[in-house]
Design an enzyme around this catalytic site. Structure first.
Site, PDB file in Angstrom:
ATOM      1  N   VAL A  11       0.828  -1.206   0.000  1.00  0.00           N
ATOM      2  CA  VAL A  11       0.000   0.000   0.000  1.00  0.00           C
ATOM      3  C   VAL A  11       0.864   1.259   0.000  1.00  0.00           C
ATOM      4  O   VAL A  11       0.665   2.170  -0.805  1.00  0.00           O
ATOM      5  CB  VAL A  11      -0.956  -0.001   1.206  1.00  0.00           C
ATOM      6  N   ASP A  30      10.784   4.311   5.856  1.00  0.00           N
ATOM      7  CA  ASP A  30      10.670   2.946   6.370  1.00  0.00           C
ATOM      8  C   ASP A  30      11.811   2.715   7.350  1.00  0.00           C
ATOM      9  O   ASP A  30      12.918   3.231   7.161  1.00  0.00           O
ATOM     10  CB  ASP A  30      10.724   1.921   5.238  1.00  0.00           C
ATOM     11  N   GLU A 151      -7.555   2.156   1.604  1.00  0.00           N
ATOM     12  CA  GLU A 151      -7.128   1.743   0.263  1.00  0.00           C
ATOM     13  C   GLU A 151      -7.981   0.587  -0.224  1.00  0.00           C
ATOM     14  O   GLU A 151      -8.530  -0.167   0.575  1.00  0.00           O
ATOM     15  CB  GLU A 151      -5.650   1.367   0.277  1.00  0.00           C
ATOM     16  N   PHE A 249     -16.177 -11.645  -9.115  1.00  0.00           N
ATOM     17  CA  PHE A 249     -16.060 -12.503  -7.931  1.00  0.00           C
ATOM     18  C   PHE A 249     -17.092 -13.631  -7.919  1.00  0.00           C
ATOM     19  O   PHE A 249     -17.471 -14.117  -6.858  1.00  0.00           O
ATOM     20  CB  PHE A 249     -16.159 -11.672  -6.639  1.00  0.00           C
ATOM     21  N   LEU A 250     -17.513 -14.060  -9.101  1.00  0.00           N
ATOM     22  CA  LEU A 250     -18.426 -15.201  -9.194  1.00  0.00           C
ATOM     23  C   LEU A 250     -17.752 -16.381  -9.888  1.00  0.00           C
ATOM     24  O   LEU A 250     -18.391 -17.161 -10.574  1.00  0.00           O
ATOM     25  CB  LEU A 250     -19.701 -14.819  -9.957  1.00  0.00           C
ATOM     26  N   CYS A 260      -5.494  -9.394   2.657  1.00  0.00           N
ATOM     27  CA  CYS A 260      -6.650  -8.532   2.945  1.00  0.00           C
ATOM     28  C   CYS A 260      -7.902  -9.295   3.367  1.00  0.00           C
ATOM     29  O   CYS A 260      -8.390  -9.129   4.486  1.00  0.00           O
ATOM     30  CB  CYS A 260      -6.956  -7.657   1.729  1.00  0.00           C
TER      31      CYS A 260
END
Length: 439
Positions: A11, A30, A151, A249-250, A260
């Protein structure tokens, strides 16, 4: 604008690189010197298509920098985006340790007028806790505005999703701060949803939970299709043409994974329990997904009786194509189950082998090509639908196998491609098996 991004994971790095691409001056912080040195050399620490090209381009244009110093990174920053990990705890709740530590590290260097943007996926109420932390640890006695900006990136297409978002959600009670963040994203020309922070935090969790539920729903329908002799792909097509449902998503398969969906679904369920709101639908979504990951092994056991001393080729380690991420990947459950059944496993993945070695070590063998993996195997498991795998010619694949048996967890091949084989046993998901014997 002068923008600071804290965290250079999927992200944070995608956000920083793409904000630089649309013209902002971005510096990414970082705490890992190894990661920062890699980035300064133009190398991405994550596998993401298109990332290194944009990374190099914007570093050359002097719009993108990297540092481990909060003092350097936060100097004169107008917007500070926090994008650190919030992994799942054993309880299912999100672990906010990294987020709160990032806020404490940054607080002393935040200047007056800066806006803090929380892009990490966090439970409802976290933005309020962040504001209190900033007030407690800030040395400049400033009370910065905190904005929730979740996000909605897909690994494997994070750059594309950042530059072409479906929507941008901005959660903040202060209209001026929200307007600044809207202006930051203006070059993307995306739809903007402005709301309060708690609603913005909820939008992220609910979106992922809904998609996960949709996946588990069609996977259960696929199992029912197999039982009654129907074809889940035709069923999905017939359902998806209804605009109220949609085709996305089928696709029936062996379950979702990644960083996630599993984490966010668990966190949403934990929140529901904390507030005493029954949410059995989410519990069932998780149960179906866990069962689905074992479906190929179950099919193989039904076919062979037992898997002792069987050589199984597993094609694909990552939880989806175009990423090397193996967090919650179905391959982990599948391979451990195969090993427990006494099978010998050899696996192949175009990019995720290094991560697989960190999980399985020497328990399995690793191939450098599809051909090497399938040679003399008793069966092939298709676990990740990489383009390289979907473009295989099945008749050529089975000619190299000891037995022409394929368990396809992603329905990668058409019926026509399967029937072109002289001999094959093909076991898909949610559709009748195709068995062709030599005459």
């Amino acid at each position: 604008m002068r923008i600071t991004v804290i965290g250079t994971g999927y992200v944070g790095l995608s956000t920083g690189v793409c904000l630089a691409e649309i013209g902002h001056h971005v510096i990414c912080i970082d705490t890992s010197e190894e990661k920062i040195n890699l980035l300064r050399g133009g190398k991405s620490p994550i596998y993401e298509p298109g990332m290194e090209e944009l990374l190099t381009k914007n570093m050359v244009a002097k719009r993108l920098q990297f540092t481990t110093s909060h003092q350097e990174g936060l100097k004169k920053s107008e917007v500070i985006i926090v994008a650190v990990g919030t992994p799942q705890q054993d309880s299912g709740e999100a672990d906010l340790t990294y987020l709160f530590q990032a806020i404490q590290d940054a607080a002393p260097y935040i200047e007056k007028g800066s806006i803090i943007v929380i892009k990490s996926t966090v439970p409802v109420g976290t933005n309020e806790k962040v504001k209190k932390l900033l007030e407690a640890f800030g040395q400049n006695k400033v009370s910065p505005f905190v904005v929730s900006n979740p996000e909605f990136l897909r690994q494997g297409s994070a750059v594309l999703d950042t530059l072409h978002p479906d929507r941008i959600v901005i959660g903040c009670e202060n209209k001026e701060a929200a307007a600044v963040i809207e202006m930051m994203y203006a070059p993307l020309n995306a739809s903007v949803v402005k709301t309060d922070a708690r609603s913005a935090e909820m939008i992220k969790y609910e979106s992922n939970a809904f998609l996960a539920t949709k996946i588990s729903f069609i996977n259960n329908i696929g199992n029912l299709c197999e039982a009654v002799g129907a074809n889940v792909e035709d069923v999905s097509k017939g359902m998806g043409l209804d605009q109220r449902i949609g085709a996305a998503f089928l696709q029936s398969g062996i379950g979702y994974g990644g960083s996630c969906f599993p984490k966010d679904v668990s966190a949403l369920l934990a929140a529901a329990k904390e507030y005493h709101v029954p949410f059995s639908m989410i519990e069932e979504t998780m149960m179906i997904n866990n069962r689905q990951k074992l479906l190929l092994v179950k099919k193989a056991l039904n076919r062979f009786g037992d898997l002792k001393h069987k050589k199984i080729a597993v094609l694909g380690f990552s939880f989806k194509p175009e990423t090397d991420d193996m967090r919650e990947a179905p391959s982990i459950t599948i391979i451990h189950s195969l090993l427990n059944e006494g099978a010998s496993v050899i696996g192949y993945d175009p990019v995720a082998t290094r991560n697989a070695k960190g999980i399985f070590g020497e328990q399995i063998a690793y191939a450098t090509s599809v051909e090497a993996a399938i040679k003399d195997s008793d069966a092939v498991f298709i676990v990740t639908e990489w383009k390289e795998i979907k473009q295989l010619v099945l008749s050529e694949v089975i000619s190299q196998m000891k037995q022409p048996i394929v368990f396809d967890g992603r329905n990668s091949f058409s019926e026509e491609a399967v029937r072109d084989c002289e001999e094959i046993e093909y076991y898909p998901i949610g559709k009748p098996a195709i068995i062709i014997r030599k005459s």
